[in-house]
Structure formats: C-alpha cells, structure tokens
Design a protein around this motif. Structure first.
Motif, short mmCIF file in Angstrom:
data_model
loop_
_atom_site.label_atom_id
_atom_site.label_comp_id
_atom_site.label_asym_id
_atom_site.label_seq_id
_atom_site.Cartn_x
_atom_site.Cartn_y
_atom_site.Cartn_z
N THR A 163 0.81 -1.22 0.00
CA THR A 163 0.00 0.00 0.00
C THR A 163 0.84 1.27 0.00
O THR A 163 0.37 2.32 -0.40
CB THR A 163 -0.95 0.02 1.21
OG1 THR A 163 -0.18 -0.06 2.41
CG2 THR A 163 -1.91 -1.15 1.18
N TYR A 164 2.09 1.18 0.49
CA TYR A 164 2.96 2.36 0.55
C TYR A 164 4.04 2.30 -0.54
O TYR A 164 4.62 1.25 -0.79
CB TYR A 164 3.69 2.46 1.89
CG TYR A 164 2.82 2.54 3.12
CD1 TYR A 164 1.66 3.30 3.12
CD2 TYR A 164 3.16 1.87 4.29
CE1 TYR A 164 0.87 3.38 4.25
CE2 TYR A 164 2.37 1.95 5.42
CZ TYR A 164 1.22 2.70 5.40
OH TYR A 164 0.43 2.78 6.52
N ARG A 191 -7.63 -8.97 3.38
CA ARG A 191 -6.82 -8.44 4.48
C ARG A 191 -6.70 -9.43 5.63
O ARG A 191 -6.20 -9.11 6.69
CB ARG A 191 -7.39 -7.11 4.97
CG ARG A 191 -7.34 -5.98 3.97
CD ARG A 191 -5.97 -5.79 3.31
NE ARG A 191 -4.89 -5.48 4.21
CZ ARG A 191 -4.40 -4.25 4.42
NH1 ARG A 191 -4.92 -3.23 3.77
NH2 ARG A 191 -3.40 -4.06 5.24
N TYR A 194 -3.82 -10.65 8.18
CA TYR A 194 -3.54 -9.23 8.26
C TYR A 194 -2.05 -8.96 8.42
O TYR A 194 -1.37 -9.59 9.22
CB TYR A 194 -4.28 -8.59 9.44
CG TYR A 194 -3.87 -7.15 9.68
CD1 TYR A 194 -4.40 -6.12 8.88
CD2 TYR A 194 -2.94 -6.83 10.65
CE1 TYR A 194 -4.02 -4.81 9.09
CE2 TYR A 194 -2.56 -5.51 10.87
CZ TYR A 194 -3.09 -4.50 10.07
OH TYR A 194 -2.70 -3.21 10.26
N GLU A 196 0.15 -5.11 8.17
CA GLU A 196 0.05 -3.71 7.81
C GLU A 196 0.75 -3.44 6.48
O GLU A 196 1.85 -3.94 6.24
CB GLU A 196 0.67 -2.81 8.88
CG GLU A 196 0.44 -1.33 8.59
CD GLU A 196 1.04 -0.40 9.62
OE1 GLU A 196 0.97 0.81 9.41
OE2 GLU A 196 1.57 -0.90 10.63
N SER A 197 0.11 -2.67 5.65
CA SER A 197 0.61 -2.22 4.34
C SER A 197 0.67 -3.33 3.30
O SER A 197 1.22 -3.13 2.22
CB SER A 197 1.99 -1.55 4.46
OG SER A 197 3.03 -2.50 4.55
N ARG A 267 -1.80 5.92 4.59
CA ARG A 267 -1.72 5.78 6.06
C ARG A 267 -3.10 5.84 6.70
O ARG A 267 -3.38 5.13 7.67
CB ARG A 267 -0.80 6.86 6.64
CG ARG A 267 0.66 6.67 6.28
CD ARG A 267 1.56 7.67 6.99
NE ARG A 267 2.90 7.56 6.48
CZ ARG A 267 3.42 8.28 5.50
NH1 ARG A 267 2.67 9.22 4.92
NH2 ARG A 267 4.65 8.10 5.08
N GLU A 270 -4.76 2.48 5.94
CA GLU A 270 -4.22 1.40 6.77
C GLU A 270 -4.72 1.50 8.21
O GLU A 270 -4.96 0.48 8.86
CB GLU A 270 -2.69 1.41 6.73
CG GLU A 270 -2.10 0.90 5.43
CD GLU A 270 -2.58 -0.50 5.11
OE1 GLU A 270 -2.30 -1.44 5.90
OE2 GLU A 270 -3.25 -0.69 4.08
N LYS A 274 -6.85 -1.39 10.14
CA LYS A 274 -6.38 -1.87 11.44
C LYS A 274 -7.51 -1.87 12.47
O LYS A 274 -7.66 -2.81 13.25
CB LYS A 274 -5.22 -0.97 11.92
CG LYS A 274 -4.43 -1.53 13.06
CD LYS A 274 -3.24 -0.61 13.33
CE LYS A 274 -2.35 -1.17 14.42
NZ LYS A 274 -1.18 -0.27 14.66
#
Length: 418
Positions: A163-164, A191, A194, A196-197, A267, A270, A274
């Motif tokens: 994602t980043y 997701r 899971y 992150e990103s 961000r 995300e 989360k």
C-alpha cells in the motif's frame, strides 16, 4: 532545462514515482570495467557469512513440495504450523547443504528484515546505496532504510501488493522468480491474514489447486514473469501484484520502498483497516481491543494527511506565481521512453508468453499432489480449511476492508475534516 538533458539519476528521481509499469535495470550497478559498485555485490556469500558473524537471524521454516491449503504465512494458522528457528548465516549455509539431500523438502526464509537491526554491523549497512536510482540522499545514501531477504530454494513471498510507496529490489546472490500482475481485483484482494501495508491475494500461488489454476487462466490481465540474476534491480510500481520465489539454495536480495505523495492517504486507509481487523479478528498482535484507541490513531493520521496535502497545495501555488523562466517542469517519462533512451540500462518487462505462464502454473500445481492432512483440532480464528471458501466472519472482514470500500471511507473522512 529539458528533461532529456538531465543525468539518468535526476531523471529517475522524477520518473520512478510516476511510472505505471515495472522495469528491469541491468548494468546500473557496474563500473566501466564491469566490476560492481556495491561492496555487497562484490562479496561472496562466504564473505557475507564472515561479516554477519555470530548474529542470529529469525528464519521461517516451510514445506517445499506440499500444499498446506492455506498461505504459508507466519501470521496464518496453517497445518502443519509454520515453525521458526534462530540461525547464524553460517548455520543457514550448512542447513541449505542438508536441503540438497534426497527427501528433504523444507525451506528457510529470513524475510522482511530491516537493516536498522544491523546498525552494529556498519560495514554491511554501508556496503550499498540507492543514489543511482534518484532516491533522496538522506534516505538512500546507505542501506539503513532498506530490508534484506535471505532464503533457500522454495522460500517465497505470497502474492500481494504494497500500500505504501514503490519498490526497488536488488538481487545479490542466487536467482529469484517474480510473477507480476497490474492492479486489479482479479486476484481477489484480502486483508486476512492481516499485515500492515500488505494486501494479500486469495490465490495460494506457491501450491495451486485445480480450481485456482482455472481461475488464473481466466484472468484477462496478462502477467509478467522475470527471473532476477545477481546485479539486477527491479522496479515495482505501487499497487502491482507480485509473487516471489527463490530458485536457488542460497538467495539474498535487498530492497527499499521509495516515497510517494499518495502515502499520506495510504496511512489513513491502513489505520481504518487496522481498526476493523482488530475489532473483528482474534489476533494476538492486537492486545488493545478498545475502539477509541484505534479511532485516535485514525484521527491523528487524518490530521497529518490534511496538513501535508495543504502544504503541497500551497507549494504548487507558490511555484505557479514564479516567473516562467524559473519554473522547471520535468519531462513525464513512460517506461517505454526510458527503455528507448537508455537501452543498456533499462528494460520494460514483457507479458509472459502463454506457454511460459502455463508451464509456471503446472509446476506449482504439482505441489498440490502432496497435501498434508489438516489439523482439525484448533481454536484459532485464523484457521480456514479451504483457500477458496471462507468462514462468514472472514468474508465479512475482507468485504469491509476491501480496497474500494476503504478508499471511499477515506475520501468521505478527509472531505468532512478538511
């Protein structure tokens, strides 16, 4: 100044954040006499073993030729469970020798290891940099902001997109196979599991089932297949799906994620994901289940995003008021433009031929013939017996966290708080 008159480093500084297609860099890290610029590429694996010394690394251990019926990811409950072990690089080297023995079917993977963890090994951190690719000097002057990946044959990264930022990957030892798809919903974004990103695909490409094979062959988007050799550098644009697998018994690569203006909104997205996953899933990584805890985090990133976007808007306004002669408009480069202008260094990845892709699929389909019996006794919420059929809770979580849904929520949230 015309963009074509700039040195390649300056061109890449402006071009890479806007490129929409992956490209392969060859010879970029070589001197005129053919030697490598990076010490990291000059060192043999034995040299690397000596320089790492007694530093222990965490390796995942997985099955090389068996279908586990779920992604072999360390946050996923699988059967048999993913195991971990701590090894020095020397011990890893010895273990890979054992893997050549008949009947040995395990792989080892030290993946996503931040180089900051090796700040006590300055010679390694300073052995490479990303300045030739236009990465900001403070960020790319050495390997401190990079990650290193060390694995044996069969070690793989499940199909996903980041994602980043955009991704620059340099192959150091061994060969690594990359399968890339352009951004689309065809590979079924999820997701759960899971991370992150990281948006995973529903497809277990390492061990394909017959059903998955049929679905893959129906996808209209053409994939790209590339084998990275030592010294090659691959550019992966933001949002591109990629599956990666080590082909040799010793494999090392390093990468860095270049920054994008869209990272601000990413961000926010995300933080929203989360919140949803933390509230709906029984993950041990989320010890705090209080909604307001994650809501405050969302509020913070929304405020920061609005502040940064306002700053960018003001800077554009100031630039537009400058005298025309002082303004610099960088040339908008496409991947094809770069490859045409610099054929000795840059190559556009071609679509995989039909026979190549079918061969790739058939090789991974064979692994499905050696399925492990599933461990039926589990209380983990992460357990799913079939990769194509979720529990309702998992389907609900993935629906709420679908990129299109999260993008819309982010848009509404930012508009209401501007």
């Amino acid at each position: 100044m015309d963009g074509h008159s700039l040195p390649l480093t300056e061109i890449l500084k402006y071009a890479l954040p806007k490129l929409q297609k992956p490209v392969l860099f060859r010879n970029m890290l070589r001197n005129s006499d053919g030697s490598y610029e990076w010490k990291l590429l000059k060192w043999s694996f034995s040299d690397l073993v000596e320089k790492f010394g007694d530093k222990q690394l965490s390796f995942r251990v997985g099955d090389h030729n068996k279908c586990t019926c779920t992604l072999q990811h360390h946050r996923r409950r699988i059967s048999p469970p993913t195991k971990f072990c701590k090894l020095t690089l020397r011990e890893f080297s010895i273990a890979t020798g054992d893997m050549t023995k008949e009947g040995y079917d395990k792989w080892l993977y030290c993946d996503y290891k931040y180089m900051k963890e090796f700040s006590d090994k300055p010679e390694i951190v300073e052995s490479f940099n990303w300045l030739k690719f236009g990465i900001d000097k403070e960020f790319g002057k050495n390997g401190l902001h990079s990650t290193i990946w060390i694995g044996s044959k069969g070690a793989h990264t499940d199909c996903h997109w980041d994602t980043y930022g955009y991704n620059l990957v340099a192959q150091i030892h061994g060969r690594k196979l990359w399968l890339l798809y352009p951004p689309s919903d065809s590979l079924i974004p999820v997701r759960v599991p899971y991370e992150e990103s990281t948006v995973y695909s529903k497809f277990n490409i390492y061990c394909l089932s017959m059903a998955e094979r049929d679905l893959l062959l129906k996808i209209p988007d053409k994939p790209k297949l590339i084998i990275l050799e030592p010294g090659d550098v691959l550019f992966v644009p933001n949002g591109w799906w990629h599956y990666v697998e080590s082909l040799d018994n010793i494999n090392v690569n390093v990468n860095i994620w270049g920054k994008l203006k869209t990272d601000n909104r990413a961000r926010v997205k995300e933080a929203l994901v989360k919140l949803i996953v933390a509230r709906m899933r029984n993950y041990k990584q989320f010890k705090n289940k209080v909604t307001t805890f994650y809501a405050r985090e969302i509020e913070y990133v929304v405020t920061e995003c609005i502040k940064e976007e306002e700053q960018e808007k003001n800077e554009k306004t100031e630039l537009s008021l400058e005298a025309p002669l002082k303004r610099f408009k960088p040339t908008i480069w496409t991947a094809e433009d770069l490859a045409k202008q610099y054929p000795n260094y840059i190559e556009v990845l071609r679509d995989a031929e039909e026979h190549e892709f079918k061969e790739f699929i058939e090789e991974r389909l064979k692994r499905d013939n050696q399925k492990d019996p599933l461990d039926e006794e589990t209380t983990s919420e992460d357990y799913v017996s079939n990769p194509q059929h979720d529990s309702f809770l998992e389907s609900l979580t993935n629906a709420l966290c679908h990129p299109d849904v999260i993008s819309k929520v982010t848009q509404v949230l930012l508009e209401r708080h501007c």
